[in-house]
Design an enzyme around this catalytic site. Structure first.
Site, PDB file in Angstrom:
ATOM      1  N   ASP A   1      21.643 -38.587  20.664  1.00 21.82           N
ATOM      2  CA  ASP A   1      21.203 -37.231  21.019  1.00 21.82           C
ATOM      3  C   ASP A   1      21.201 -36.969  22.527  1.00 21.82           C
ATOM      4  O   ASP A   1      20.843 -37.839  23.324  1.00 21.82           O
ATOM      5  CB  ASP A   1      19.792 -36.985  20.481  1.00 21.82           C
TER       6      ASP A   1
ATOM      7  N   GLU B   1      27.010 -38.385  13.033  1.00 22.36           N
ATOM      8  CA  GLU B   1      26.832 -39.806  12.725  1.00 22.36           C
ATOM      9  C   GLU B   1      26.718 -40.595  14.011  1.00 22.36           C
ATOM     10  O   GLU B   1      26.665 -41.824  13.988  1.00 22.36           O
ATOM     11  CB  GLU B   1      28.014 -40.194  11.813  1.00 22.36           C
ATOM     12  N   TRP B   2      26.661 -39.860  15.147  1.00 26.62           N
ATOM     13  CA  TRP B   2      26.388 -40.399  16.493  1.00 26.62           C
ATOM     14  C   TRP B   2      27.459 -41.358  17.013  1.00 26.62           C
ATOM     15  O   TRP B   2      27.205 -42.129  17.944  1.00 26.62           O
ATOM     16  CB  TRP B   2      25.015 -41.097  16.531  1.00 26.62           C
ATOM     17  N   GLY B   3      28.614 -41.376  16.372  1.00 27.30           N
ATOM     18  CA  GLY B   3      29.687 -42.247  16.868  1.00 27.30           C
ATOM     19  C   GLY B   3      29.581 -43.681  16.399  1.00 27.30           C
ATOM     20  O   GLY B   3      30.399 -44.527  16.762  1.00 27.30           O
TER      21      GLY B   3
ATOM     22  N   ASP C   1      23.661 -35.251   8.891  1.00 23.38           N
ATOM     23  CA  ASP C   1      23.106 -36.317   9.728  1.00 23.38           C
ATOM     24  C   ASP C   1      23.237 -37.696   9.059  1.00 23.38           C
ATOM     25  O   ASP C   1      23.759 -37.823   7.955  1.00 23.38           O
ATOM     26  CB  ASP C   1      21.630 -35.955  10.017  1.00 23.38           C
TER      27      ASP C   1
HETATM   28  C1  GLA Z   1      19.186 -36.421  14.666  1.00 19.21           C
HETATM   29  C2  GLA Z   1      20.337 -35.556  15.194  1.00 19.21           C
HETATM   30  C3  GLA Z   1      19.764 -34.380  15.968  1.00 19.21           C
HETATM   31  C4  GLA Z   1      18.847 -33.573  15.073  1.00 19.21           C
HETATM   32  C5  GLA Z   1      17.751 -34.458  14.504  1.00 19.21           C
HETATM   33  C6  GLA Z   1      16.920 -33.758  13.450  1.00 19.21           C
HETATM   34  O1  GLA Z   1      18.511 -37.025  15.712  1.00 19.21           O
HETATM   35  O2  GLA Z   1      21.195 -36.308  15.998  1.00 19.21           O
HETATM   36  O3  GLA Z   1      20.802 -33.566  16.481  1.00 19.21           O
HETATM   37  O4  GLA Z   1      19.601 -32.991  14.028  1.00 19.21           O
HETATM   38  O5  GLA Z   1      18.293 -35.630  13.899  1.00 19.21           O
HETATM   39  O6  GLA Z   1      15.926 -34.571  12.899  1.00 19.21           O
END
Ligand code: GLA
Length: 436
Positions: free
Chosen positions: A215, A193-195, A160
């Protein structure tokens, strides 16, 4: 590289064949044997349903369920714990520890158990000092953590991007990637890393998949706040955020539009659409529901072999959006052996009648360099990747495809007659086209 000599009639055909040969030698060819995730990884992760309530009992029971409910048989393999599996503090030597209350037997015993079921175990960490849930992250402990995972028999790491002050994503992820490789154990590396820093442009050789967005939530259409900003991404918003990314994915390196929410509260139609779209996107299929207690409809969606086969197609080419009108989108995905899949997505709440007259349509895919030829004569080149392919090249012939509805398990004739169907609201029609 071995030279393939093709003899065909007609200049147009020669063009097509040159393009096809470029495709087979290009970025989408198989990687070296033993490489991880040559097709998108399949498994389960604790986060979407259980959040911080992860425990060795949950992991064992989930492995039991996956091994016996038909999921393992169709390819699900990884049982992954997300955040909160770790103890709140490292030990005096800086070693990462499992939470002693929730994992009293430790991770090694858990990995042994999961392996005894013929499955694999995944853990979660973070490139920063702390995870998003505030547990110890791997910053400055990369080698130590990678070695711990390998010594326990861990097979998968989701990594993450919280608490990362002063870090640059490419370097931080490469550091952990190198540490994992140095252990000598094949550990699939899933970047989360969400992009933010466009990992599709730099992560191909760092890990096997990278998250492309924030997410996901168990909603078909997400939640927007009073300023018009998305608060919670639903299936449709995440789908829209994949625009322009298909060219970056391929065997061993996948765009990850986040884990599945099938079985977590959407309607059956919405779950079916979500699952189908993730298959068309070549997304990692990481289920996120309670595998111990699910409805027959949820299990049916998660284990549909025909739809999973689109996701696991060896060419590994994501679908392209072919058209969009009045909330109805048509997607096409090139498949091995000249086949195609088509998805008609109805984003509206109400049903829509759809007609698709094949002879008026032509799909061109610039990644596989393939075109459909529903009515015009075309070059029929089969099994180009197999031995003696050149000898099997045939001159110009029209291509007719058999049309099959994958969810209803019904043959719908051929592309010689128009397709007509009603697609319920928030649902899909998933079609497979195989040469007749
Ligand atoms: C981030 C990630 C999620 C999950 C949470 C856990 O938000 O994007 O998929 O792993 O952390 O805290």
């Amino acid at each position: 590289m071995k030279k393939i000599v093709l003899t065909v009639n007609g200049a147009a055909c020669a063009g097509v064949i040159i393009l096809l040969c470029t495709a087979c030698a290009g970025a989408h060819g198989p990687k070296k044997p033993g490489a991880l995730a040559l097709t998108p990884q399949m498994g389960w992760n604790s986060w979407n349903k259980f959040r911080g309530r992860v425990s060795e009992q949950l992991i064992r029971e989930t492995a039991d369920a996956m091994a016996t409910n038909g999921m393992k048989a169709v390819g699900y393999q990884y049982v992954n714990m997300d955040d909160f599996w770790q103890a709140p503090q490292r030990d005096a030597r800086g070693n990462i520890l499992a939470d002693p209350t929730r994992f009293p037997s430790g991770i090694k015993a858990l990995a042994d158990y999961v392996h005894s079921k013929g499955l694999k175990l995944g853990v979660y960490s973070d490139a920063g000092a702390h995870t998003c849930g505030g547990r110890p992250g791997s910053r400055d402990h990369e080698t130590q953590d990678a070695q711990a995972y390998a010594s326990w028999g861990v097979d998968y790491l989701k990594y993450d991007w919280c608490d990362v002050d002063g870090l640059q994503a490419p370097a931080a992820y490469k550091k952990m990637s190198d540490a994992l490789r140095a252990t000598g154990r094949p550990i699939l590396f899933s970047l989360c890393e969400w992009g933010t820093s466009k990992p599709w442009t730099w992560a191909k050789d760092v890990g096997q998949s990278w998250r492309t967005t924030g997410d996901i939530f168990a909603k078909f259409d997400g939640l927007i706040d009073h300023n018009g900003k998305w608060q919670e991404h639903g299936v449709l918003q995440i789908l829209d955020l994949q625009a322009g990314l298909r060219k970056y994915a391929g065997p061993g390196h996948w765009n990850d539009p986040d884990m599945l929410e099938v079985g977590n509260g959407m309607s059956v139609n919405e779950d079916r659409a979500h699952f189908t779209l993730w298959c068309f996107l070549d997304a990692p299929l990481i289920s996120g529901n309670d595998l111990r207690h699910m409805t027959p409809e949820t299990l049916k969606i998660l284990t549909d072999k025909d739809v999973i086969a689109l996701n696991q197609d060896p060419m590994g080419i994501e679908a392209l959006k072919y058209s969009a009108r009045d909330g109805v989108e048509v997607w096409f995905k090139p498949l091995a052996h000249g086949a195609w899949a088509m998805c008609v997505l109805n984003r509206n709440k109400e049903p829509r009648q759809v007609t698709f007259d094949w002879k008026d349509e032509k799909v061109t895919d610039e990644i596989s360099n393939r075109e459909t030829h529903f009515d015009t004569p075309a070059c029929r080149v089969r099994d180009l990747w197999q031995k003696h392919a050149a000898e099997r090249a045939i001159g110009p012939v029209p291509i007719t495809y058999r049309v099959r509805d994958l969810w209803k398990k019904q043959d719908l004739g051929t592309t010689e007659t128009p397709l007509s169907a009603e697609v319920p609201g928030h649902d899909v029609l998933a079609i497979r086209l195989d040469e007749k």
